[in-house]
Every structure is written in C-alpha cells, then in structure tokens.
Write a protein that holds these residues in place. Structure first.
Motif, PDB file in Angstrom:
ATOM      1  N   THR A  78     -22.300 -61.821  13.592  1.00  0.00           N
ATOM      2  CA  THR A  78     -22.715 -63.203  13.365  1.00  0.00           C
ATOM      3  C   THR A  78     -22.418 -63.622  11.925  1.00  0.00           C
ATOM      4  OG1 THR A  78     -24.494 -62.987  14.996  1.00  0.00           O
ATOM      5  CG2 THR A  78     -24.655 -64.815  13.431  1.00  0.00           C
ATOM      6  N   PHE A  79     -22.723 -62.732  10.984  1.00  0.00           N
ATOM      7  CA  PHE A  79     -22.453 -63.035   9.574  1.00  0.00           C
ATOM      8  C   PHE A  79     -20.952 -63.204   9.325  1.00  0.00           C
ATOM      9  CE2 PHE A  79     -21.395 -61.516   5.285  1.00  0.00           C
ATOM     10  CZ  PHE A  79     -22.123 -62.425   4.518  1.00  0.00           C
ATOM     11  N   ILE A  80     -20.147 -62.279   9.859  1.00  0.00           N
ATOM     12  CA  ILE A  80     -18.692 -62.364   9.672  1.00  0.00           C
ATOM     13  C   ILE A  80     -18.144 -63.642  10.300  1.00  0.00           C
ATOM     14  CG2 ILE A  80     -16.488 -61.277  10.245  1.00  0.00           C
ATOM     15  CD1 ILE A  80     -17.955 -58.571  10.152  1.00  0.00           C
ATOM     16  N   GLN A  81     -18.647 -63.951  11.510  1.00  0.00           N
ATOM     17  CA  GLN A  81     -18.191 -65.172  12.188  1.00  0.00           C
ATOM     18  C   GLN A  81     -18.545 -66.411  11.384  1.00  0.00           C
ATOM     19  OE1 GLN A  81     -16.460 -65.799  15.267  1.00  0.00           O
ATOM     20  NE2 GLN A  81     -16.432 -67.765  14.220  1.00  0.00           N
ATOM     21  N   ALA A  82     -19.757 -66.438  10.818  1.00  0.00           N
ATOM     22  CA  ALA A  82     -20.182 -67.609  10.048  1.00  0.00           C
ATOM     23  C   ALA A  82     -19.323 -67.793   8.803  1.00  0.00           C
ATOM     24  CB  ALA A  82     -21.656 -67.464   9.668  1.00  0.00           C
ATOM     25  N   VAL A  83     -19.100 -66.696   8.071  1.00  0.00           N
ATOM     26  CA  VAL A  83     -18.311 -66.794   6.842  1.00  0.00           C
ATOM     27  C   VAL A  83     -16.865 -67.154   7.158  1.00  0.00           C
ATOM     28  CG1 VAL A  83     -17.423 -65.507   4.857  1.00  0.00           C
ATOM     29  CG2 VAL A  83     -19.802 -65.210   5.580  1.00  0.00           C
ATOM     30  N   PHE A  84     -16.278 -66.434   8.107  1.00  0.00           N
ATOM     31  CA  PHE A  84     -14.877 -66.698   8.447  1.00  0.00           C
ATOM     32  C   PHE A  84     -14.710 -68.093   9.038  1.00  0.00           C
ATOM     33  CE2 PHE A  84     -11.504 -66.829  11.619  1.00  0.00           C
ATOM     34  CZ  PHE A  84     -10.406 -66.520  10.834  1.00  0.00           C
ATOM     35  N   GLY A  85     -15.652 -68.479   9.916  1.00  0.00           N
ATOM     36  CA  GLY A  85     -15.544 -69.782  10.556  1.00  0.00           C
ATOM     37  C   GLY A  85     -15.578 -70.919   9.550  1.00  0.00           C
ATOM     38  N   LEU A  86     -16.468 -70.797   8.561  1.00  0.00           N
ATOM     39  CA  LEU A  86     -16.552 -71.843   7.547  1.00  0.00           C
ATOM     40  C   LEU A  86     -15.280 -71.905   6.704  1.00  0.00           C
ATOM     41  CD1 LEU A  86     -18.184 -74.011   6.110  1.00  0.00           C
ATOM     42  CD2 LEU A  86     -19.200 -72.204   4.685  1.00  0.00           C
ATOM     43  N   ILE A  87     -14.801 -70.730   6.293  1.00  0.00           N
ATOM     44  CA  ILE A  87     -13.567 -70.686   5.495  1.00  0.00           C
ATOM     45  C   ILE A  87     -12.389 -71.236   6.300  1.00  0.00           C
ATOM     46  CG2 ILE A  87     -11.905 -69.160   4.367  1.00  0.00           C
ATOM     47  CD1 ILE A  87     -14.234 -67.333   3.651  1.00  0.00           C
ATOM     48  N   ALA A  88     -12.320 -70.839   7.566  1.00  0.00           N
ATOM     49  CA  ALA A  88     -11.210 -71.281   8.410  1.00  0.00           C
ATOM     50  C   ALA A  88     -11.275 -72.781   8.678  1.00  0.00           C
ATOM     51  CB  ALA A  88     -11.223 -70.497   9.718  1.00  0.00           C
ATOM     52  N   ALA A  89     -12.499 -73.280   8.900  1.00  0.00           N
ATOM     53  CA  ALA A  89     -12.648 -74.705   9.200  1.00  0.00           C
ATOM     54  C   ALA A  89     -12.288 -75.560   7.987  1.00  0.00           C
ATOM     55  CB  ALA A  89     -14.080 -74.996   9.640  1.00  0.00           C
ATOM     56  N   VAL A  90     -12.610 -75.088   6.793  1.00  0.00           N
ATOM     57  CA  VAL A  90     -12.337 -75.856   5.579  1.00  0.00           C
ATOM     58  C   VAL A  90     -10.906 -75.662   5.102  1.00  0.00           C
ATOM     59  CG1 VAL A  90     -12.969 -76.151   3.140  1.00  0.00           C
ATOM     60  CG2 VAL A  90     -14.755 -75.805   4.868  1.00  0.00           C
ATOM     61  N   GLY A  91     -10.434 -74.381   5.133  1.00  0.00           N
ATOM     62  CA  GLY A  91      -9.146 -74.072   4.533  1.00  0.00           C
ATOM     63  C   GLY A  91      -8.006 -73.888   5.514  1.00  0.00           C
ATOM     64  N   ILE A  92      -8.176 -72.988   6.475  1.00  0.00           N
ATOM     65  CA  ILE A  92      -7.072 -72.657   7.385  1.00  0.00           C
ATOM     66  C   ILE A  92      -6.814 -73.779   8.383  1.00  0.00           C
ATOM     67  CG2 ILE A  92      -6.278 -71.017   9.127  1.00  0.00           C
ATOM     68  CD1 ILE A  92      -7.978 -68.884   7.772  1.00  0.00           C
ATOM     69  N   GLN A  93      -7.890 -74.289   8.986  1.00  0.00           N
ATOM     70  CA  GLN A  93      -7.810 -75.376   9.965  1.00  0.00           C
ATOM     71  C   GLN A  93      -6.835 -75.053  11.092  1.00  0.00           C
ATOM     72  OE1 GLN A  93      -7.022 -79.000   7.822  1.00  0.00           O
ATOM     73  NE2 GLN A  93      -9.021 -79.048   6.863  1.00  0.00           N
ATOM     74  N   THR A  97      -6.437 -69.362  15.422  1.00  0.00           N
ATOM     75  CA  THR A  97      -6.921 -68.231  14.612  1.00  0.00           C
ATOM     76  C   THR A  97      -8.425 -68.078  14.748  1.00  0.00           C
ATOM     77  OG1 THR A  97      -5.142 -68.581  13.014  1.00  0.00           O
ATOM     78  CG2 THR A  97      -7.029 -67.262  12.296  1.00  0.00           C
ATOM     79  N   ILE A  98      -9.156 -69.193  14.691  1.00  0.00           N
ATOM     80  CA  ILE A  98     -10.614 -69.144  14.822  1.00  0.00           C
ATOM     81  C   ILE A  98     -11.015 -68.631  16.194  1.00  0.00           C
ATOM     82  CG2 ILE A  98     -12.712 -70.538  14.808  1.00  0.00           C
ATOM     83  CD1 ILE A  98     -11.362 -72.401  12.825  1.00  0.00           C
ATOM     84  N   ILE A  99     -10.318 -69.084  17.225  1.00  0.00           N
ATOM     85  CA  ILE A  99     -10.623 -68.638  18.592  1.00  0.00           C
ATOM     86  C   ILE A  99     -10.350 -67.137  18.741  1.00  0.00           C
ATOM     87  CG2 ILE A  99      -9.910 -68.819  21.002  1.00  0.00           C
ATOM     88  CD1 ILE A  99      -9.433 -71.821  20.492  1.00  0.00           C
ATOM     89  N   ALA A 100      -9.221 -66.677  18.214  1.00  0.00           N
ATOM     90  CA  ALA A 100      -8.864 -65.256  18.341  1.00  0.00           C
ATOM     91  C   ALA A 100      -9.897 -64.372  17.652  1.00  0.00           C
ATOM     92  CB  ALA A 100      -7.471 -65.018  17.750  1.00  0.00           C
ATOM     93  N   VAL A 101     -10.234 -64.716  16.412  1.00  0.00           N
ATOM     94  CA  VAL A 101     -11.232 -63.924  15.676  1.00  0.00           C
ATOM     95  C   VAL A 101     -12.593 -64.018  16.354  1.00  0.00           C
ATOM     96  CG1 VAL A 101     -12.462 -63.688  13.476  1.00  0.00           C
ATOM     97  CG2 VAL A 101     -10.004 -64.153  13.491  1.00  0.00           C
ATOM     98  N   GLY A 102     -12.933 -65.208  16.829  1.00  0.00           N
ATOM     99  CA  GLY A 102     -14.219 -65.381  17.509  1.00  0.00           C
ATOM    100  C   GLY A 102     -14.341 -64.541  18.762  1.00  0.00           C
ATOM    101  N   ILE A 103     -13.267 -64.492  19.542  1.00  0.00           N
ATOM    102  CA  ILE A 103     -13.287 -63.683  20.771  1.00  0.00           C
ATOM    103  C   ILE A 103     -13.436 -62.202  20.441  1.00  0.00           C
ATOM    104  CG2 ILE A 103     -11.865 -62.902  22.703  1.00  0.00           C
ATOM    105  CD1 ILE A 103     -10.747 -65.733  22.892  1.00  0.00           C
ATOM    106  N   VAL A 104     -12.733 -61.736  19.415  1.00  0.00           N
ATOM    107  CA  VAL A 104     -12.843 -60.328  19.009  1.00  0.00           C
ATOM    108  C   VAL A 104     -14.267 -59.995  18.588  1.00  0.00           C
ATOM    109  CG1 VAL A 104     -12.123 -58.630  17.291  1.00  0.00           C
ATOM    110  CG2 VAL A 104     -10.420 -60.114  18.359  1.00  0.00           C
ATOM    111  N   LEU A 105     -14.860 -60.854  17.755  1.00  0.00           N
ATOM    112  CA  LEU A 105     -16.221 -60.600  17.281  1.00  0.00           C
ATOM    113  C   LEU A 105     -17.242 -60.677  18.423  1.00  0.00           C
ATOM    114  CD1 LEU A 105     -16.144 -62.573  13.907  1.00  0.00           C
ATOM    115  CD2 LEU A 105     -16.158 -60.084  14.207  1.00  0.00           C
ATOM    116  N   LEU A 106     -17.059 -61.629  19.323  1.00  0.00           N
ATOM    117  CA  LEU A 106     -17.949 -61.715  20.491  1.00  0.00           C
ATOM    118  C   LEU A 106     -17.839 -60.473  21.368  1.00  0.00           C
ATOM    119  CD1 LEU A 106     -17.712 -65.433  21.708  1.00  0.00           C
ATOM    120  CD2 LEU A 106     -19.741 -64.236  20.889  1.00  0.00           C
ATOM    121  N   SER A 107     -16.614 -59.987  21.531  1.00  0.00           N
ATOM    122  CA  SER A 107     -16.401 -58.775  22.330  1.00  0.00           C
ATOM    123  C   SER A 107     -17.105 -57.579  21.710  1.00  0.00           C
ATOM    124  CB  SER A 107     -14.906 -58.494  22.469  1.00  0.00           C
ATOM    125  OG  SER A 107     -14.237 -59.566  23.095  1.00  0.00           O
TER     126      SER A 107
END
Length: 219
Positions: A78-93, A97-107
């Motif tokens: 949850t912590f990794i998803q929150a940090v990565f998601g915020l960085i990705a939403a602001v910077g990577i957009q 990428t967000i979906i792929a990382v999210g699916i891995v972390l959920l798994s």
C-alpha cells in the motif's frame, strides 16, 4: 477490548490515509486517467490492508505471528503504491505504467493474504487434531488425581502415584489401534470410582502398558 481497538484503529487510519492521499492527488495532479488509476489502485491496496486487519482481529493477539506477514505485506504494498502512484500521476502520467505496477503490487498483496490464510487454516487443523488425540490421556490423569484425593489409604496412594507417573510418561496421543484398550481403561476407571482397590490399580497399570505397546506399533 484492546484487541478490537487495535484492528479498528488500523482500519480507520487506513481509511483516513486513503482519503488524504486522494485529495493530494487531485490537488497536485491533472484530472486524467493516470490520477484516477493511481487513486483506484491505492483504494484496492487499502481494502486488502483493511482485510488483513480484520483477520488479525479475528485471530486475536495470541495469533499475531500468524497474521503479521499478511499485514506487513499489505501495508508495504500500500505504501509503495501510494508513493509510486503519486509520483506517476504528477510526473510520468502514463496510465499503462501505473496499471502494470498496480497489478503487480495487488498480486503480491493477494498472494500474501492467501498464503497467510492457508497457513492459519493448516495450523488450526493441526492444533485441533492434537487436542482431540490427547484428550483421553488428559482426562485419564484428571480422573486418577480425583480418585487419589478421595482415598486416604497410604498403600493405595503409593500404588496410584506409580500409576499416575506411568500414565504421565505414556504416549499422550491416541489412534485407531488404541480404541479397544482405552475402552477397557475407561470401564476400569468407572469401577474404581465406586470401589478403588490395589488389584484394580495393577490391572490399570497392565492396561497402560498394553496401550503403550499398541501406540508404539501404530507409529
């Protein structure tokens, strides 16, 4: 009460953190797919963490080490998803990428919860089987102690102490092969409750020795 409050507090903190995270994302990121993906995956991770907290509440503090891995894995993801998601939403957009990382972390979280759940079930099954298989010897020792406390004859007490020691150091687990001899022991104990004699103690000692032999053969 402390056990209930601990789990409820974790769930409450998770909910507040998710709402705060969502507000931060909406304030600093654009209203696009990346932002909503980040919030969505964080929500699912938070749900898994809340489920892990409920599992801890159900198991109680005595089983903390059984449920700790699921809480640790879920909170870390949850912590990794929150940090990565915020960085990705602001910077990577980049929603992919967000979906792929999210699916891995959920798994990872789901596997951790499933593995912990199966481990708990297996552990409880073993504990239950152990309690059932050792019930006969526990009850036997209690019955012998009860008979001993009711009889004031010194010679009888010396003999029953020897039988108690024999029972205490006997194999505690019963099996299918011991059913017959244990039934004889129960019948003899009932007779001893009405008329405790030294002769019956000798018979009981012989039956315990026979039970020990049967237990040894059954292994």
């Amino acid at each position: 009460m402390r056990r209930i409050n601990s789990s409820a507090s974790l769930i409450l903190i998770t909910g507040i953190a998710f709402v705060t995270y969502s507000i931060i994302c909406l304030l600093f990121a654009q209203f696009d797919e990346s932002t909503w993906c980040a919030i969505g995956f964080c929500f699912f991770q938070s749900a898994l963490l809340a489920y892990a907290a409920l599992t801890k509440r159900k198991q109680g503090s005595k089983s903390l080490f059984k449920v700790y891995p699921s809480i640790f894995i879920a909170s870390s993801c949850t912590f990794i998803q929150a940090v990565f998601g915020l960085i990705a939403a602001v910077g990577i957009q980049n929603p992919i990428t967000i979906i792929a990382v999210g699916i891995v972390l959920l798994s990872i979280s789901a596997i951790g919860l499933l593995a912990t759940s199966k481990t708990i079930e297996h552990s409880e099954s073993i504990e239950g089987n152990t309690r059932r298989s050792t019930a006969f010897m526990r009850n036997l020792l209690l019955d012998l102690e009860t008979i001993r406390s009711r009889v004031s004859n010194d010679e009888f007490n010396e003999d029953i102490v020897a039988v108690i020691e024999l029972a205490r150091f006997s194999d505690p687990s019963s099996n299918d092969l011991t059913t017959e001899v244990e039934a004889q022991i129960v019948g003899l104990l009932h007779d001893m409750e009405n008329e405790p004699t030294t002769e019956k103690l000798r018979q009981l000692s012989a039956l315990l020795s026979e039970r020990a032999r049967v237990c040894k053969e059954g292994k």
